[in-house]
Design a protein around this motif. Structure first.
Motif, PDB file in Angstrom:
ATOM      1  N   GLU A  21      36.261  38.165  61.616  1.00 20.23           N
ATOM      2  CA  GLU A  21      37.433  38.193  60.741  1.00 20.23           C
ATOM      3  C   GLU A  21      37.087  37.639  59.356  1.00 20.23           C
ATOM      4  O   GLU A  21      37.434  38.228  58.341  1.00 20.23           O
ATOM      5  CB  GLU A  21      38.554  37.386  61.367  1.00 20.23           C
ATOM      6  N   ALA A  22      36.369  36.534  59.310  1.00 24.36           N
ATOM      7  CA  ALA A  22      35.978  35.939  58.030  1.00 24.36           C
ATOM      8  C   ALA A  22      35.060  36.874  57.260  1.00 24.36           C
ATOM      9  O   ALA A  22      35.209  37.046  56.043  1.00 24.36           O
ATOM     10  CB  ALA A  22      35.298  34.601  58.271  1.00 24.36           C
ATOM     11  N   ALA A  23      34.138  37.510  57.946  1.00 23.80           N
ATOM     12  CA  ALA A  23      33.214  38.430  57.279  1.00 23.80           C
ATOM     13  C   ALA A  23      33.955  39.630  56.700  1.00 23.80           C
ATOM     14  O   ALA A  23      33.664  40.073  55.587  1.00 23.80           O
ATOM     15  CB  ALA A  23      32.141  38.896  58.252  1.00 23.80           C
ATOM     16  N   ILE A  24      34.927  40.127  57.426  1.00 22.11           N
ATOM     17  CA  ILE A  24      35.685  41.298  56.963  1.00 22.11           C
ATOM     18  C   ILE A  24      36.545  40.928  55.762  1.00 22.11           C
ATOM     19  O   ILE A  24      36.555  41.637  54.752  1.00 22.11           O
ATOM     20  CB  ILE A  24      36.557  41.868  58.094  1.00 22.11           C
ATOM     21  N   TYR A  25      37.269  39.831  55.840  1.00 21.27           N
ATOM     22  CA  TYR A  25      38.171  39.453  54.758  1.00 21.27           C
ATOM     23  C   TYR A  25      37.440  38.970  53.518  1.00 21.27           C
ATOM     24  O   TYR A  25      37.930  39.118  52.408  1.00 21.27           O
ATOM     25  CB  TYR A  25      39.164  38.387  55.226  1.00 21.27           C
ATOM     26  N   ASN A  26      36.263  38.387  53.671  1.00 21.78           N
ATOM     27  CA  ASN A  26      35.532  37.848  52.536  1.00 21.78           C
ATOM     28  C   ASN A  26      34.570  38.850  51.916  1.00 21.78           C
ATOM     29  O   ASN A  26      33.963  38.565  50.891  1.00 21.78           O
ATOM     30  CB  ASN A  26      34.760  36.590  52.947  1.00 21.78           C
ATOM     31  N   HIS A  27      34.433  40.020  52.514  1.00 22.72           N
ATOM     32  CA  HIS A  27      33.503  41.030  52.001  1.00 22.72           C
ATOM     33  C   HIS A  27      34.249  41.979  51.081  1.00 22.72           C
ATOM     34  O   HIS A  27      35.286  42.516  51.433  1.00 22.72           O
ATOM     35  CB  HIS A  27      32.879  41.803  53.160  1.00 22.72           C
ATOM     36  N   ASP A  28      33.729  42.148  49.890  1.00 18.02           N
ATOM     37  CA  ASP A  28      34.365  43.022  48.911  1.00 18.02           C
ATOM     38  C   ASP A  28      33.942  44.461  49.183  1.00 18.02           C
ATOM     39  O   ASP A  28      32.811  44.847  48.904  1.00 18.02           O
ATOM     40  CB  ASP A  28      33.959  42.607  47.495  1.00 18.02           C
ATOM     41  N   LEU A  29      34.843  45.241  49.760  1.00 14.39           N
ATOM     42  CA  LEU A  29      34.537  46.617  50.112  1.00 14.39           C
ATOM     43  C   LEU A  29      35.137  47.578  49.090  1.00 14.39           C
ATOM     44  O   LEU A  29      36.222  47.366  48.580  1.00 14.39           O
ATOM     45  CB  LEU A  29      35.101  46.948  51.495  1.00 14.39           C
ATOM     46  N   THR A  30      34.400  48.632  48.798  1.00 12.84           N
ATOM     47  CA  THR A  30      34.903  49.683  47.922  1.00 12.84           C
ATOM     48  C   THR A  30      35.734  50.633  48.770  1.00 12.84           C
ATOM     49  O   THR A  30      35.284  51.108  49.807  1.00 12.84           O
ATOM     50  CB  THR A  30      33.733  50.448  47.285  1.00 12.84           C
ATOM     51  N   ASP A  31      36.945  50.905  48.321  1.00 18.82           N
ATOM     52  CA  ASP A  31      37.768  51.856  49.046  1.00 18.82           C
ATOM     53  C   ASP A  31      38.021  53.084  48.171  1.00 18.82           C
ATOM     54  O   ASP A  31      37.526  53.183  47.054  1.00 18.82           O
ATOM     55  CB  ASP A  31      39.073  51.224  49.527  1.00 18.82           C
ATOM     56  N   VAL A  32      38.786  54.025  48.674  1.00 18.36           N
ATOM     57  CA  VAL A  32      39.033  55.277  47.969  1.00 18.36           C
ATOM     58  C   VAL A  32      39.709  55.021  46.624  1.00 18.36           C
ATOM     59  O   VAL A  32      39.388  55.664  45.625  1.00 18.36           O
ATOM     60  CB  VAL A  32      39.897  56.220  48.840  1.00 18.36           C
ATOM     61  N   THR A  33      40.611  54.066  46.574  1.00 18.74           N
ATOM     62  CA  THR A  33      41.305  53.747  45.326  1.00 18.74           C
ATOM     63  C   THR A  33      40.314  53.295  44.254  1.00 18.74           C
ATOM     64  O   THR A  33      40.417  53.700  43.097  1.00 18.74           O
ATOM     65  CB  THR A  33      42.356  52.653  45.559  1.00 18.74           C
ATOM     66  N   ASP A  34      39.351  52.458  44.632  1.00 21.48           N
ATOM     67  CA  ASP A  34      38.335  52.004  43.678  1.00 21.48           C
ATOM     68  C   ASP A  34      37.512  53.180  43.160  1.00 21.48           C
ATOM     69  O   ASP A  34      37.192  53.258  41.969  1.00 21.48           O
ATOM     70  CB  ASP A  34      37.407  50.975  44.320  1.00 21.48           C
ATOM     71  N   ILE A  35      37.161  54.097  44.039  1.00 20.41           N
ATOM     72  CA  ILE A  35      36.355  55.254  43.645  1.00 20.41           C
ATOM     73  C   ILE A  35      37.133  56.149  42.691  1.00 20.41           C
ATOM     74  O   ILE A  35      36.603  56.582  41.661  1.00 20.41           O
ATOM     75  CB  ILE A  35      35.904  56.043  44.894  1.00 20.41           C
ATOM     76  N   ILE A  36      38.395  56.425  42.994  1.00 19.15           N
ATOM     77  CA  ILE A  36      39.215  57.279  42.124  1.00 19.15           C
ATOM     78  C   ILE A  36      39.406  56.626  40.763  1.00 19.15           C
ATOM     79  O   ILE A  36      39.320  57.289  39.722  1.00 19.15           O
ATOM     80  CB  ILE A  36      40.577  57.591  42.791  1.00 19.15           C
ATOM     81  N   THR A  37      39.638  55.320  40.744  1.00 20.96           N
ATOM     82  CA  THR A  37      39.797  54.594  39.484  1.00 20.96           C
ATOM     83  C   THR A  37      38.538  54.711  38.634  1.00 20.96           C
ATOM     84  O   THR A  37      38.610  54.963  37.424  1.00 20.96           O
ATOM     85  CB  THR A  37      40.114  53.111  39.754  1.00 20.96           C
ATOM     86  N   GLU A  38      37.393  54.591  39.249  1.00 19.75           N
ATOM     87  CA  GLU A  38      36.132  54.697  38.513  1.00 19.75           C
ATOM     88  C   GLU A  38      35.915  56.116  37.989  1.00 19.75           C
ATOM     89  O   GLU A  38      35.485  56.308  36.847  1.00 19.75           O
ATOM     90  CB  GLU A  38      34.963  54.294  39.418  1.00 19.75           C
ATOM     91  N   ILE A  39      36.240  57.111  38.791  1.00 16.78           N
ATOM     92  CA  ILE A  39      36.105  58.504  38.347  1.00 16.78           C
ATOM     93  C   ILE A  39      37.022  58.773  37.164  1.00 16.78           C
ATOM     94  O   ILE A  39      36.612  59.385  36.165  1.00 16.78           O
ATOM     95  CB  ILE A  39      36.406  59.478  39.507  1.00 16.78           C
ATOM     96  N   LEU A  40      38.271  58.328  37.240  1.00 18.75           N
ATOM     97  CA  LEU A  40      39.213  58.538  36.133  1.00 18.75           C
ATOM     98  C   LEU A  40      38.742  57.836  34.867  1.00 18.75           C
ATOM     99  O   LEU A  40      38.861  58.386  33.762  1.00 18.75           O
ATOM    100  CB  LEU A  40      40.606  58.051  36.522  1.00 18.75           C
TER     101      LEU A  40
END
Length: 52
Positions: A21-40
């Motif tokens: 749980e700590a590893a999941i919550y503390n890990h900065d993951l790129t999601d689809v929203t981040d990818i679309i924001t970068e493309i735009l």
């Protein structure tokens, strides 16, 4: 008969679950929203450079 209330009071989550749980919550993951924001952002910057 199982006394569920008593069992719940004695429940201790395993360390593996807490560590995961700590590893999941503390890990900065790129999601689809981040990818679309970068493309735009790239499209807007390239459009301005081309004079559009």
């Amino acid at each position: 008969m199982i006394n569920f209330e008593k069992e719940l009071k004695n429940f201790q989550p395993s360390l593996e679950v807490e560590e995961a749980e700590a590893a999941i919550y503390n890990h900065d993951l790129t999601d689809v929203t981040d990818i679309i924001t970068e493309i735009l952002r790239d499209v807007r910057q390239n459009g301005q450079q081309l004079g559009q």
